[in-house]
Design an enzyme around this catalytic site. Structure first.
Site, PDB file in Angstrom:
ATOM      1  N   THR A 124       4.697   6.109  -6.793  1.00 26.67           N
ATOM      2  CA  THR A 124       4.255   7.276  -6.703  1.00 26.67           C
ATOM      3  C   THR A 124       3.563   7.803  -8.100  1.00 26.67           C
ATOM      4  O   THR A 124       3.740   7.181  -9.089  1.00 26.67           O
ATOM      5  CB  THR A 124       5.490   8.299  -6.602  1.00 26.67           C
ATOM      6  OG1 THR A 124       6.279   7.870  -5.897  1.00 26.67           O
ATOM      7  CG2 THR A 124       5.273   9.886  -6.915  1.00 26.67           C
ATOM      8  N   GLY A 125       2.619   8.557  -7.908  1.00 18.16           N
ATOM      9  CA  GLY A 125       1.711   8.910  -9.134  1.00 18.16           C
ATOM     10  C   GLY A 125       0.257   9.054  -8.805  1.00 18.16           C
ATOM     11  O   GLY A 125      -0.124   8.744  -7.867  1.00 18.16           O
ATOM     12  N   GLY A 175       3.011   2.755 -10.797  1.00 19.47           N
ATOM     13  CA  GLY A 175       2.541   2.962 -12.003  1.00 19.47           C
ATOM     14  C   GLY A 175       3.520   2.973 -12.970  1.00 19.47           C
ATOM     15  O   GLY A 175       4.911   2.644 -12.720  1.00 19.47           O
ATOM     16  N   LYS A 219       9.574   5.362 -16.546  1.00 21.00           N
ATOM     17  CA  LYS A 219       8.904   5.588 -15.397  1.00 21.00           C
ATOM     18  C   LYS A 219       9.715   6.849 -15.128  1.00 21.00           C
ATOM     19  O   LYS A 219      10.721   7.079 -15.609  1.00 21.00           O
ATOM     20  CB  LYS A 219       9.177   4.613 -14.083  1.00 21.00           C
ATOM     21  CG  LYS A 219       8.129   3.524 -14.310  1.00 21.00           C
ATOM     22  CD  LYS A 219       8.255   2.602 -13.083  1.00 21.00           C
ATOM     23  CE  LYS A 219       8.176   3.220 -11.855  1.00 21.00           C
ATOM     24  NZ  LYS A 219       7.185   4.301 -11.500  1.00 21.00           N
ATOM     25  N   GLU A 254      12.104   4.871  -6.757  1.00 28.61           N
ATOM     26  CA  GLU A 254      11.470   4.066  -7.135  1.00 28.61           C
ATOM     27  C   GLU A 254      12.137   2.744  -7.518  1.00 28.61           C
ATOM     28  O   GLU A 254      11.933   1.430  -7.305  1.00 28.61           O
ATOM     29  CB  GLU A 254      10.377   4.362  -8.422  1.00 28.61           C
ATOM     30  CG  GLU A 254       9.400   5.397  -8.015  1.00 28.61           C
ATOM     31  CD  GLU A 254       8.742   5.843  -9.318  1.00 28.61           C
ATOM     32  OE1 GLU A 254       7.506   6.755  -8.862  1.00 28.61           O
ATOM     33  OE2 GLU A 254       9.158   5.825 -10.125  1.00 28.61           O
ATOM     34  N   LYS A 298      -1.103   3.367 -21.435  1.00 31.49           N
ATOM     35  CA  LYS A 298       0.191   3.421 -21.074  1.00 31.49           C
ATOM     36  C   LYS A 298       0.886   2.127 -22.126  1.00 31.49           C
ATOM     37  O   LYS A 298       2.244   2.114 -22.016  1.00 31.49           O
ATOM     38  CB  LYS A 298       0.576   2.931 -19.677  1.00 31.49           C
ATOM     39  CG  LYS A 298      -0.115   4.144 -19.015  1.00 31.49           C
ATOM     40  CD  LYS A 298       0.572   5.481 -18.889  1.00 31.49           C
ATOM     41  CE  LYS A 298      -0.210   6.452 -17.948  1.00 31.49           C
ATOM     42  NZ  LYS A 298       0.130   6.222 -16.448  1.00 31.49           N
TER      43      LYS A 298
HETATM   44  C1  5RP Z   1       6.492   8.713 -10.997  1.00 32.01           C
HETATM   45  C2  5RP Z   1       6.136   7.518 -11.874  1.00 32.01           C
HETATM   46  C3  5RP Z   1       4.749   7.284 -12.270  1.00 32.01           C
HETATM   47  O1  5RP Z   1       4.582   5.883 -11.996  1.00 32.01           O
HETATM   48  C4  5RP Z   1       4.446   7.335 -13.579  1.00 32.01           C
HETATM   49  O2  5RP Z   1       4.916   8.785 -13.923  1.00 32.01           O
HETATM   50  C5  5RP Z   1       2.784   7.176 -13.937  1.00 32.01           C
HETATM   51  O3  5RP Z   1       2.453   8.191 -13.299  1.00 32.01           O
HETATM   52  P1  5RP Z   1       0.513   8.332 -13.201  1.00 32.01           P
HETATM   53  O4  5RP Z   1       0.135   7.008 -12.294  1.00 32.01           O
HETATM   54  O5  5RP Z   1       0.277   9.677 -12.559  1.00 32.01           O
HETATM   55  O6  5RP Z   1       0.044   8.212 -14.620  1.00 32.01           O
HETATM   56  O7  5RP Z   1       7.172   6.993 -12.635  1.00 32.01           O
HETATM   57  O8  5RP Z   1       7.832   8.984 -11.085  1.00 32.01           O
END
Ligand code: 5RP
Length: 218
Positions: free
Chosen positions: A28-29, A82, A94, A103, A121
């Site tokens: 997700t994300g 991600g 995460k 997840e 990151k």
């Molecule tokens: C969602 C997550 C995402 O992987 C994390 O927040 C990274 O998000 P993005 O790809 O928008 O930077 O853990 O619960």
């Protein structure tokens, strides 16, 4: 190169790990949204996906990619997701998008975790990004008091209910030098569903989008 372009480059690089005819786990994300866009280009070659959130499910289905219930699936070759932070040992924080529990479940089933991130990151020590903890609503205050005892400053994420009907406490100001220990300690608190540390099940491959191209870390 913008941060979003680096996310997109990492996401497209993950296609290399997708086996034809397989069912894959999808996180997700915003980085994963690029990955789902990439999947659309090869959708005929995969059987489908197991999704970690309602948001990703919607996007997958909009592209005509079949979404399976995890209980119908015995094997996932890869899980692509991600992270909010990742350390040199591939342990992650995460849950910025509140999807951490699903997840973690999908990641547990997958043979390989492919983490897709932009280079903002990467950190030496986790904890700059507040650690999300999914909590059963009635345990909110109790768990918050216990998190303070563990050295953090929990803040209730107002207005957010997870896909599982629970709330999120974001733990600020906690330097996490032993992620495995912290993951276990927080998960042992009554009322905690899970926390956003992925140390016990870290990433197997990390694809980092950088201005110089995508770097692969194992
Ligand atoms: C969602 C997550 C995402 O992987 C994390 O927040 C990274 O998000 P993005 O790809 O928008 O930077 O853990 O619960």
């Amino acid at each position: 190169m913008t941060q979003d372009e680096m996310k997109k480059a990492a996401a497209y690089a993950a296609l290399e790990y997708v086996e034809s005819g397989s069912i894959i786990g999808v996180g997700t994300g915003s980085t994963v949204n690029h990955f789902i866009d990439a999947l659309k280009t090869i959708k005929g070659s995969i059987k489908g996906a197991v999704s970690s959130s309602e948001e990703s499910t919607k996007r997958l289905r909009a592209y005509g990619i079949e979404v399976f219930d995890l209980n119908e699936v015995t094997e996932l070759s890869v899980y692509v997701d991600g992270a909010d932070e990742i350390n040199p040992y591939n342990a992650m924080i995460k849950g910025g998008g509140a999807a951490l529990t699903r997840e973690k479940i999908v990641a547990a089933v997958a043979k390989k975790f492919i983490c897709i991130v932009d280079n903002t990151k990467n950190v030496d020590v986790l904890g700059g990004f507040p650690l999300p903890v999914e909590v059963i609503p009635m345990a909110r205050s109790y768990v918050a008091r216990e998190l303070v005892k563990l050295g953090g400053t929990p803040i209730y994420r107002q207005g957010v209910i997870t896909d599982n009907g629970n709330i999120i406490l974001d733990v600020h100001a906690m330097k996490i030098s032993e992620p495995l220990k912290t993951e276990t300690a927080i998960n042992a608190l009554a009322g905690v569903v899970t926390n956003g540390l992925f140390a016990n099940r870290g990433a197997d491959v990390v694809l980092v989008g950088t201005p110089e191209g995508v770097k692969t870390l194992k």
